[in-house]
Design a protein around this motif. Structure first.
Motif, short mmCIF file in Angstrom:
data_model
loop_
_atom_site.label_atom_id
_atom_site.label_comp_id
_atom_site.label_asym_id
_atom_site.label_seq_id
_atom_site.Cartn_x
_atom_site.Cartn_y
_atom_site.Cartn_z
N HIS A 54 0.88 -1.12 -0.19
CA HIS A 54 0.01 0.15 0.18
C HIS A 54 0.96 1.10 0.06
O HIS A 54 0.73 2.33 0.62
N SER A 55 1.95 1.24 -0.60
CA SER A 55 3.00 2.29 -0.56
C SER A 55 3.29 2.48 -1.93
O SER A 55 3.78 1.82 -2.79
N ILE A 56 3.38 3.81 -2.52
CA ILE A 56 3.75 4.20 -3.88
C ILE A 56 5.20 5.11 -3.47
O ILE A 56 5.19 6.28 -3.03
N THR A 57 6.18 4.53 -3.94
CA THR A 57 7.51 4.91 -3.71
C THR A 57 7.74 6.36 -4.71
O THR A 57 6.99 6.86 -5.46
N ALA A 58 8.60 7.37 -4.15
CA ALA A 58 8.78 8.63 -4.71
C ALA A 58 9.04 8.46 -6.16
O ALA A 58 8.83 9.48 -6.84
N CYS A 59 9.74 7.50 -6.65
CA CYS A 59 10.20 7.47 -7.94
C CYS A 59 8.79 7.35 -9.00
O CYS A 59 9.11 8.15 -10.14
N ALA A 60 7.47 7.31 -8.30
CA ALA A 60 6.57 7.42 -9.20
C ALA A 60 5.62 8.52 -9.01
O ALA A 60 4.70 9.03 -9.58
N TYR A 61 6.21 9.48 -8.32
CA TYR A 61 5.50 11.00 -7.93
C TYR A 61 5.32 11.59 -9.40
O TYR A 61 4.30 12.02 -9.75
N PRO A 62 6.47 11.54 -10.48
CA PRO A 62 6.13 12.19 -11.67
C PRO A 62 4.80 11.83 -12.52
O PRO A 62 4.33 12.30 -13.21
N VAL A 63 4.78 10.35 -12.28
CA VAL A 63 3.52 9.76 -13.02
C VAL A 63 2.33 10.15 -12.25
O VAL A 63 1.25 10.24 -13.03
N LEU A 64 2.25 10.12 -10.97
CA LEU A 64 1.01 10.56 -10.30
C LEU A 64 0.78 12.07 -10.89
O LEU A 64 -0.41 12.58 -10.97
N ASP A 65 1.73 12.90 -10.83
CA ASP A 65 1.65 14.22 -11.37
C ASP A 65 0.94 14.41 -12.58
O ASP A 65 0.14 15.19 -12.77
N GLU A 66 1.46 13.58 -13.56
CA GLU A 66 1.09 13.63 -15.06
C GLU A 66 -0.39 13.07 -15.14
O GLU A 66 -0.98 13.47 -15.85
N LEU A 67 -0.67 12.04 -14.47
CA LEU A 67 -1.98 11.78 -14.22
C LEU A 67 -2.93 12.78 -13.72
O LEU A 67 -4.23 12.35 -13.85
N GLY A 68 -2.69 13.56 -12.92
CA GLY A 68 -3.33 14.64 -12.28
C GLY A 68 -4.03 14.11 -10.98
O GLY A 68 -5.01 14.65 -10.51
N LEU A 69 -3.20 13.14 -10.43
CA LEU A 69 -3.89 12.63 -9.07
C LEU A 69 -3.46 13.13 -7.78
O LEU A 69 -4.01 12.61 -6.81
N ILE A 70 -2.33 13.88 -7.82
CA ILE A 70 -2.00 14.47 -6.81
C ILE A 70 -2.93 15.14 -5.62
O ILE A 70 -3.23 14.67 -4.53
N PRO A 71 -3.69 15.86 -6.07
CA PRO A 71 -4.84 16.90 -5.22
C PRO A 71 -5.72 15.64 -4.68
O PRO A 71 -6.28 15.43 -3.68
N THR A 72 -6.04 14.71 -5.66
CA THR A 72 -6.94 13.74 -5.46
C THR A 72 -6.71 12.85 -4.33
O THR A 72 -7.39 12.43 -3.42
N LEU A 73 -5.41 12.27 -4.40
CA LEU A 73 -4.67 11.38 -3.38
C LEU A 73 -4.58 12.19 -2.08
O LEU A 73 -5.18 11.64 -0.90
N GLU A 74 -4.26 13.39 -2.04
CA GLU A 74 -4.02 14.19 -0.73
C GLU A 74 -5.52 14.33 -0.37
O GLU A 74 -5.80 14.22 1.19
N LYS A 75 -6.44 14.74 -1.14
CA LYS A 75 -7.99 14.68 -0.44
C LYS A 75 -8.25 13.34 0.09
O LYS A 75 -9.09 13.49 0.95
N ALA A 76 -7.93 12.29 -0.46
CA ALA A 76 -8.31 11.16 -0.05
C ALA A 76 -7.72 10.64 1.23
O ALA A 76 -7.83 9.31 1.86
N GLY A 77 -6.76 11.31 1.80
CA GLY A 77 -5.99 11.28 2.88
C GLY A 77 -4.76 10.26 2.84
O GLY A 77 -4.31 9.82 3.72
#
Length: 427
Positions: A54-77
């Motif tokens: 249940h962990s997404i390592t920091a190497c994948a942060y750019p992918v999450l950012d490209e997907l536009g999921l960062i705000p959604t993830l943080e809102k989801a806790g």
């Protein structure tokens, strides 16, 4: 009259598996104009993987950012996955340098939250058809290459033709098996048991990993106040451990240095296990086929890299094949580019994981680097970059890093660890 080339295909790409890798790839490809069929064997759009770090390592942060999921993830806790590591020399505590940038981070978030979120994100992307209850049963082949799949669907058998078939269907990939892509397996000499706790305090509220040589454990805080605890002992302990699973699990955790107080927390899941979980790797391509996520490479769960690598491989595949998948390039050449990048970026990490999965004590190089990182802030940050898979083994064991580690230990009272010979394991 001959049909135009584009009319031969129902879709440009068919993806088998709508979990992290498949959903990310579908979204990224469709944004580049690729017509995608995203097939998922399960019928429930809320389905999720249970056994996971249940962990997404920091190497994948750019992918999450490209997907536009960062705000959604943080809102989801989702919890930013800062971590500390216990060794026999003390704790490695990576922290940002004074007045320096914050350390790179990814997220800890339960798959029960993450999987439906990323799947719905894909389904809402123009160009993606999410088809639930569709199980791939065969491949359509012409002239020695794959040009589609046959699938069992709620309406019966159906054929989907596409320029590219993507296996995002996990370590037991049906696509890989049907395409004749064999897996190379490596023994994992540890077993693992996992449980989820609510309201479990951890020092600084961050993730903990214990290197107990050869046993391992970790505690990862997640969304909704839930912490995942895993214990990963050497397999020689398995018979005794299974005689009293509940008692053995609790006793193992209680004995950890700075042990999480599991007795006063609420356990909200049963204890589930991975008694036999070998590592494996496959060639990530075949004619007309690409493999991403665990279908291409399944590493040791103790490192928590699976989610991050699922998303990264989805991104690498998209970057390599998007144009060719729409008929505007050489697909075979694009697949070779993806395969080379996959090997260059992940093979070194995988080789180290295979070696450490033998459940052995630290080797001389590991003793040097881990002991120095417990004593030096710069090397602790260096360890964080490697644990986050932002640098590869060669950069982690660069001459500059090894020399600093040797100097740190020589300055430390009683340090006797000499710098060992460097081995070349990958970038």
């Amino acid at each position: 009259m001959t049909k135009p080339e584009s009319a031969r295909y129902d879709y440009d790409v068919v993806i088998s598996g709508a979990s992290l890798a498949g959903s990310a790839a579908a979204t990224l490809l469709a944004r580049r104009g690729v017509r995608v069929a995203l097939l998922e064997r399960r019928t429930d759009p809320e389905a999720y993987k249970v056994l996971c770090t249940h962990s997404i390592t920091a190497c994948a942060y750019p992918v999450l950012d490209e997907l536009g999921l960062i705000p959604t993830l943080e809102k989801a806790g989702a919890v930013r996955n800062e971590a500390r590591f216990h060794t026999r020399w003390g704790w490695i505590e990576p922290r940002a340098a004074p007045e320096g940038p914050e350390l790179p981070y990814g997220y800890n978030i339960r798959r029960s939250t993450l999987d439906p979120l990323i799947r719905s994100h894909a389904a809402e992307t123009p160009g993606v058809d999410l088809l639930l209850g569709h199980h791939v049963t065969g491949l359509v082949r012409e002239a020695g290459r794959t040009v589609g799949v046959r699938a069992s669907t709620p309406q019966g058998e159906r054929e989907f033709r596409a320029r590219l078939v993507v296996g995002a269907d996990g370590k037991d990939s049906a696509v890989a098996r049907l395409a004749g892509v064999r897996a190379r397996q490596y023994e994992n000499a540890r077993f693992g048991y996992f449980a989820h706790f609510r309201n479990l305090p951890l020092h600084r509220g961050i993730a903990h990993t214990w290197f107990l040589e050869p046993d391992m454990a970790y505690a990862f805080p997640n969304d909704d106040g839930v912490t995942v605890i895993a214990v990963l002992p050497a397999k020689k302990r398995l018979p005794a451990f299974r005689e009293d699973l509940e008692g053995s699990f609790a006793a193992f955790v209680r004995a950890l240095p700075e042990a999480p107080p599991v007795d006063s927390a609420e356990r909200i899941t049963k204890i589930t296990g991975l008694v036999n979980y070998p590592l494996h790797s496959r060639k990530p391509t075949a004619p007309g086929v690409a493999l991403i996520g665990d279908a291409a490479l399944t590493s040791d769960p103790l490192w928590g890299v699976g989610c991050g690598w699922a998303m990264q491989t989805a991104q690498w595949l998209t970057e390599a094949v998007a144009s060719a998948a729409t008929g505007r390039g050489d697909l075979d050449k694009s697949l070779r580019t993806y395969a080379r990048n996959h090997q260059r970026r992940l093979l070194g990490h995988h080789n180290l994981a295979v070696d450490f999965a033998k459940a052995r004590p630290f080797n001389p190089m590991e003793r040097l680097m881990f002991s120095a990182a417990a004593r030096d802030a710069a090397l602790a940050r260096h360890m964080h970059m490697f644990a986050s898979r932002l640098i590869g083994p060669l950069r982690f064991l660069s001459p500059v890093a090894v020399a600093r580690a040797a100097a740190v230990n020589l300055k430390h009272r009683g340090a006797t660890v000499p710098p060992p010979h460097l081995s070349h394991t990958g970038s």
